[in-house]
Design an enzyme around this catalytic site. Structure first.
Site, PDB file in Angstrom:
ATOM      1  N   ASP A 105       0.880  -1.171   0.000  1.00  0.00           N
ATOM      2  CA  ASP A 105       0.000   0.000   0.000  1.00  0.00           C
ATOM      3  C   ASP A 105       0.919   1.224   0.000  1.00  0.00           C
ATOM      4  O   ASP A 105       1.417   1.631  -1.049  1.00  0.00           O
ATOM      5  CB  ASP A 105      -0.862  -0.122   1.260  1.00  0.00           C
ATOM      6  CG  ASP A 105      -1.892   0.965   1.447  1.00  0.00           C
ATOM      7  OD1 ASP A 105      -2.236   1.631   0.469  1.00  0.00           O
ATOM      8  OD2 ASP A 105      -2.369   1.144   2.576  1.00  0.00           O
ATOM      9  N   LYS A 119      -1.245  -1.157  -4.475  1.00  0.00           N
ATOM     10  CA  LYS A 119      -2.040   0.066  -4.690  1.00  0.00           C
ATOM     11  C   LYS A 119      -1.068   1.159  -5.117  1.00  0.00           C
ATOM     12  O   LYS A 119      -0.498   1.858  -4.252  1.00  0.00           O
ATOM     13  CB  LYS A 119      -2.725   0.477  -3.376  1.00  0.00           C
ATOM     14  CG  LYS A 119      -3.828  -0.451  -2.911  1.00  0.00           C
ATOM     15  CD  LYS A 119      -4.375   0.034  -1.573  1.00  0.00           C
ATOM     16  CE  LYS A 119      -5.524  -0.791  -1.066  1.00  0.00           C
ATOM     17  NZ  LYS A 119      -5.842  -0.465   0.348  1.00  0.00           N
ATOM     18  N   PHE A 122     -10.116  -0.260   0.327  1.00  0.00           N
ATOM     19  CA  PHE A 122      -9.826  -1.339   1.261  1.00  0.00           C
ATOM     20  C   PHE A 122     -10.366  -2.673   0.752  1.00  0.00           C
ATOM     21  O   PHE A 122     -11.508  -2.768   0.318  1.00  0.00           O
ATOM     22  CB  PHE A 122     -10.439  -1.005   2.624  1.00  0.00           C
ATOM     23  CG  PHE A 122      -9.945  -1.894   3.723  1.00  0.00           C
ATOM     24  CD1 PHE A 122      -8.674  -1.733   4.244  1.00  0.00           C
ATOM     25  CD2 PHE A 122     -10.762  -2.902   4.230  1.00  0.00           C
ATOM     26  CE1 PHE A 122      -8.216  -2.557   5.262  1.00  0.00           C
ATOM     27  CE2 PHE A 122     -10.310  -3.729   5.244  1.00  0.00           C
ATOM     28  CZ  PHE A 122      -9.041  -3.562   5.757  1.00  0.00           C
ATOM     29  N   VAL A 123      -9.513  -3.703   0.790  1.00  0.00           N
ATOM     30  CA  VAL A 123      -9.922  -5.046   0.348  1.00  0.00           C
ATOM     31  C   VAL A 123      -9.697  -6.078   1.460  1.00  0.00           C
ATOM     32  O   VAL A 123      -8.847  -5.884   2.327  1.00  0.00           O
ATOM     33  CB  VAL A 123      -9.167  -5.492  -0.926  1.00  0.00           C
ATOM     34  CG1 VAL A 123      -9.620  -4.730  -2.152  1.00  0.00           C
ATOM     35  CG2 VAL A 123      -7.650  -5.369  -0.747  1.00  0.00           C
TER      36      VAL A 123
HETATM   37  P1  5GP Z   1       2.001  -0.534   3.747  1.00  0.00           P
HETATM   38  O1  5GP Z   1       3.096  -0.537   4.755  1.00  0.00           O
HETATM   39  O2  5GP Z   1       2.461  -0.883   2.349  1.00  0.00           O
HETATM   40  O3  5GP Z   1       1.202   0.741   3.772  1.00  0.00           O
HETATM   41  O4  5GP Z   1       0.926  -1.585   4.209  1.00  0.00           O
HETATM   42  C1  5GP Z   1       1.094  -2.928   4.064  1.00  0.00           C
HETATM   43  C2  5GP Z   1       0.168  -3.676   5.006  1.00  0.00           C
HETATM   44  O5  5GP Z   1      -1.020  -2.920   5.283  1.00  0.00           O
HETATM   45  C3  5GP Z   1      -0.282  -4.943   4.360  1.00  0.00           C
HETATM   46  O6  5GP Z   1       0.583  -6.023   4.638  1.00  0.00           O
HETATM   47  C4  5GP Z   1      -1.667  -5.128   4.962  1.00  0.00           C
HETATM   48  O7  5GP Z   1      -1.569  -5.827   6.163  1.00  0.00           O
HETATM   49  C5  5GP Z   1      -2.157  -3.731   5.244  1.00  0.00           C
HETATM   50  N1  5GP Z   1      -3.075  -3.237   4.180  1.00  0.00           N
HETATM   51  C6  5GP Z   1      -2.843  -2.279   3.274  1.00  0.00           C
HETATM   52  N2  5GP Z   1      -3.915  -2.082   2.463  1.00  0.00           N
HETATM   53  C7  5GP Z   1      -4.844  -2.969   2.878  1.00  0.00           C
HETATM   54  C8  5GP Z   1      -6.166  -3.283   2.422  1.00  0.00           C
HETATM   55  O8  5GP Z   1      -6.744  -2.727   1.455  1.00  0.00           O
HETATM   56  N3  5GP Z   1      -6.794  -4.274   3.103  1.00  0.00           N
HETATM   57  C9  5GP Z   1      -6.244  -4.942   4.164  1.00  0.00           C
HETATM   58  N4  5GP Z   1      -6.962  -5.892   4.731  1.00  0.00           N
HETATM   59  N5  5GP Z   1      -5.003  -4.663   4.617  1.00  0.00           N
HETATM   60  C10 5GP Z   1      -4.307  -3.695   3.971  1.00  0.00           C
END
Ligand code: 5GP
Length: 182
Positions: free
Chosen positions: A107, A135, A156-157
């Site tokens: 994300d 994303k 969000f998924v």
């Molecule tokens: P980042 O550090 O890249 O922002 O976030 C990564 C983590 O955030 C992922 O491993 C996941 O656990 C959580 N995450 C990010 N977007 C989503 C989403 O749309 N749905 C869910 N369930 N978790 C997400």
């Protein structure tokens, strides 16, 4: 496969089917097998979300390989908390190995960035990223991700390992939050 699910009172609708996901994972596995022939390979899944993807991905890679897991988190509910916490006690031995970091979703990329730093410090020979979902709109870094299953919009998924406050990980497909549920 259901078209709609409700978790903690929020409604989600089908976004990627089981068939689409499994086809894509198969081709990611084949690409990885080509790139890592005769290399000391370890795939490390980020707990808890990446476990479902990790277990399918390793079976799509026809090479000798090791697996490991690591605990890191940045999300509380449906929003990123911004702080990445890596549990260093849970780290596998990776010195002189080629590491593929396996994520359910990238994300903002903060979790990934933090983990790459940790693995570099630990002496990994190389570090690549395999993520089922990405994303791009939310991504805060400018390096390429090596293996991406699906690029998705910034919504969000849940499902296929991804949770909404710990529920929904066992859904066999991926579901997206409905527009008016934010
Ligand atoms: P980042 O550090 O890249 O922002 O976030 C990564 C983590 O955030 C992922 O491993 C996941 O656990 C959580 N995450 C990010 N977007 C989503 C989403 O749309 N749905 C869910 N369930 N978790 C997400």
């Amino acid at each position: 496969m259901k078209n709609e699910v409700t978790i903690h009172g929020k409604r989600f609708e089908i976004y990627l089917s089981q068939e689409e996901i499994s086809k894509r994972i198969q081709s990611m596995g084949e690409a990885i097998a080509k790139d890592f022939l005769n290399k000391n390979l370890i795939l490390i899944g980020v707990l808890n979300g990446a476990t479902v993807f990790l277990s399918d991905l390793i079976r799509a890679i026809d090479l000798p390989l090791e697996i490991g897991t690591i605990r890191a988190s940045s999300y509380i509910g449906v929003k990123s908390s911004g702080n990445v916490v890596v549990d260093r006690k849970s780290l596998p031995e990776i010195r002189d190995k080629h590491v593929i970091l396996v994520e359910d979703i990238v994300d903002t990329g903060r979790t990934l960035d933090e983990l790459q730093k940790v693995f570099m410090q630990m002496g990994a020979k190389s570090i690549a990223i395999a993520t089922l979902l990405h994303k791009p709109e939310a991504f805060e870094f400018n390096y390429p991700l090596n293996y991406v299953g699906f690029e998705i919009p910034n919504k969000f998924v849940v499902g296929f390992g991804l949770d909404y406050d710990e529920l929904g990980r066992n859904l066999p497909a991926i579901y997206q939050i409905r527009e008016h549920e934010y």
